[in-house]
Scaffold this motif. Sequence first.
Motif, short mmCIF file in Angstrom:
data_model
loop_
_atom_site.label_atom_id
_atom_site.label_comp_id
_atom_site.label_asym_id
_atom_site.label_seq_id
_atom_site.Cartn_x
_atom_site.Cartn_y
_atom_site.Cartn_z
N TYR A 77 14.90 33.99 51.11
CA TYR A 77 15.54 33.23 50.31
C TYR A 77 16.35 33.36 48.83
O TYR A 77 17.03 32.35 49.05
N GLY A 78 15.88 33.80 48.57
CA GLY A 78 17.23 34.18 46.95
C GLY A 78 18.06 34.53 47.37
O GLY A 78 18.99 34.54 46.64
N LEU A 79 18.11 35.40 48.41
CA LEU A 79 19.73 35.81 48.55
C LEU A 79 20.11 35.14 49.55
O LEU A 79 21.96 34.09 49.33
N ARG A 80 19.80 33.90 50.18
CA ARG A 80 20.63 32.75 50.67
C ARG A 80 20.79 31.77 49.55
O ARG A 80 21.93 31.07 49.65
N ASP A 81 20.25 31.56 49.35
CA ASP A 81 20.11 30.80 47.48
C ASP A 81 21.01 30.84 46.96
O ASP A 81 22.30 30.19 46.83
N LEU A 82 21.70 31.73 47.47
CA LEU A 82 22.87 32.62 45.84
C LEU A 82 24.04 33.06 47.30
O LEU A 82 24.96 33.98 46.53
N GLY A 83 23.90 31.99 48.21
CA GLY A 83 25.31 32.65 48.93
C GLY A 83 24.91 33.33 49.95
O GLY A 83 26.27 33.44 51.22
N PHE A 84 24.12 34.08 50.54
CA PHE A 84 24.19 35.42 51.70
C PHE A 84 24.27 34.51 52.50
O PHE A 84 23.06 33.11 52.93
N GLU A 85 24.47 34.78 53.69
CA GLU A 85 23.90 34.81 55.28
C GLU A 85 22.81 35.56 55.53
O GLU A 85 22.81 36.80 54.85
N VAL A 86 21.32 35.31 55.49
CA VAL A 86 20.82 35.38 55.73
C VAL A 86 19.45 35.56 56.94
O VAL A 86 19.11 34.90 57.51
N ILE A 87 19.21 36.77 58.12
CA ILE A 87 18.60 37.24 58.50
C ILE A 87 17.55 37.52 58.58
O ILE A 87 17.02 38.61 57.80
N TYR A 88 16.11 37.08 58.30
CA TYR A 88 14.50 37.67 58.88
C TYR A 88 14.40 38.20 59.03
O TYR A 88 13.71 37.43 60.81
N THR A 89 13.82 38.99 60.19
CA THR A 89 12.87 39.19 62.00
C THR A 89 12.06 39.24 62.02
O THR A 89 11.28 39.17 63.23
N GLY A 90 11.20 39.24 60.83
CA GLY A 90 9.73 39.04 60.50
C GLY A 90 8.63 40.04 60.53
O GLY A 90 9.65 41.48 60.63
N LEU A 91 7.71 40.31 60.92
CA LEU A 91 6.64 40.88 60.91
C LEU A 91 6.82 42.50 61.94
O LEU A 91 7.22 41.97 62.79
#
Length: 132
Positions: A28-42
Amino acid sequence: MDEKKKIRVLIAKPGLDGHERGARVIAYGLRDLGFEVIYTGLRQTTDQIVTAAIQEDVNVVGLSILSGAHISLTRKVLDQLRERDAGDVMVIIGGIVPEKDHAELSEMGVAGIFTAGSAIKDVAAFIRSKLA
């Protein structure tokens, strides 16, 4: 790197580790700083992580590891990226990583290590500087 193109980061939780708060905070933090983030989960296998990284055409794979298996899991991800002609994808890790393991991780190709308490802005600045 093209200034207009967003940096794509895949955040992954390899292995059986079930704690994801840190990974989500970073995502979430990187997304808020302008990155496109993919989170794959546990509980992702290294193959699932590498496949997702290639399919999503990411610049960075961030591994969040709290289980103590950071050496073996990271080595597998790095090896599989190289085997699949994606060795140029930057790999960073975070979580519980003892200082004594930092040199070995760096030698195997880890670009950065961020332990508990690392500021998200520092992670973002590190990624941007490495990809500049």
